[in-house]
Design a protein around this motif. Structure first.
Motif: not given
Length: 194
Positions: A46-67
């Motif tokens: 769970l800590f891995y999920i919080d550190e990598f997908p949540e803090r690294l992967h998702h922000p780049k999708e939300t801020e860069l890819l999706f718009p």
């Protein structure tokens, strides 16, 4: 043309799906004769999920890819809005699930079912989230984004270096975490129990 960011996104989705499936196997099996290892490994995952997908992967999708995709392909706007909403939910949910796991570990069986129910909702949503992204949003991105878009996306996603994809060495700060997960988690993510 092959875009590195899409390869990275798909690799990270694949490693996360494997992680979620391993966790589901563990949760369904329960602590059995080794509750200490069970809770330690689930906490690490769970800590891995919080550190990598949540803090690294998702922000780049939300801020860069999706718009970019929503602007270039309005037909996937509803999917993008749902994926953004999912990101908001999963960021909080992973911490809530960590708390529920701690409740089960420290307070016993009376807290088990609350954790299991929340965990299964989380996993099901996450797997559906990745399916929607890969079947609707990424194909629209491939079709509509410009080479300038891809250069910027590739440069940003190449910084992720998620070791669970099997393509990168762990950052020394995370080495102990990844060693524990790979050593103690069940397949398909680790070498631990069946």
């Amino acid at each position: 043309m092959k875009h590195r960011s899409l390869e990275i996104i798909r690799d990270e989705h694949s490693s996360l799906a494997a992680m979620l499936q391993s966790m589901r196997l563990m949760v369904d099996r329960g602590p059995q004769d080794d509750p200490r290892n069970f809770f330690d490994v689930l906490r690490a995952m769970l800590f891995y999920i919080d550190e990598f997908p949540e803090r690294l992967h998702h922000p780049k999708e939300t801020e860069l890819l999706f718009p970019r995709v929503a602007a270039a392909a309005p037909e996937v706007g509803m999917a993008v809005a749902r994926l953004d909403h999912d990101h908001e939910y999963t960021e909080k949910a992973v911490r809530d699930i960590q708390h529920l796991l701690l409740g089960w570990e420290l307070l016993g069986e009376s807290r088990r079912q609350r954790f299991i129910d929340a965990f299964h909702r989380y996993v099901n949503l996450y797997l559906e989230h990745m399916r929607l992204e890969e079947q609707e949003v990424l194909p629209a991105a491939e079709k509509h984004l410009t080479e300038a878009d891809w250069r910027e996306l590739d440069a940003e996603f190449e910084k992720n270096c998620d070791p669970l994809t099997g393509k990168y060495k762990p950052d020394p700060v995370y080495e102990k975490l990844f060693t524990r997960i790979v050593r103690d988690a069940p397949a398909p993510i680790g070498l631990g129990g069946s």
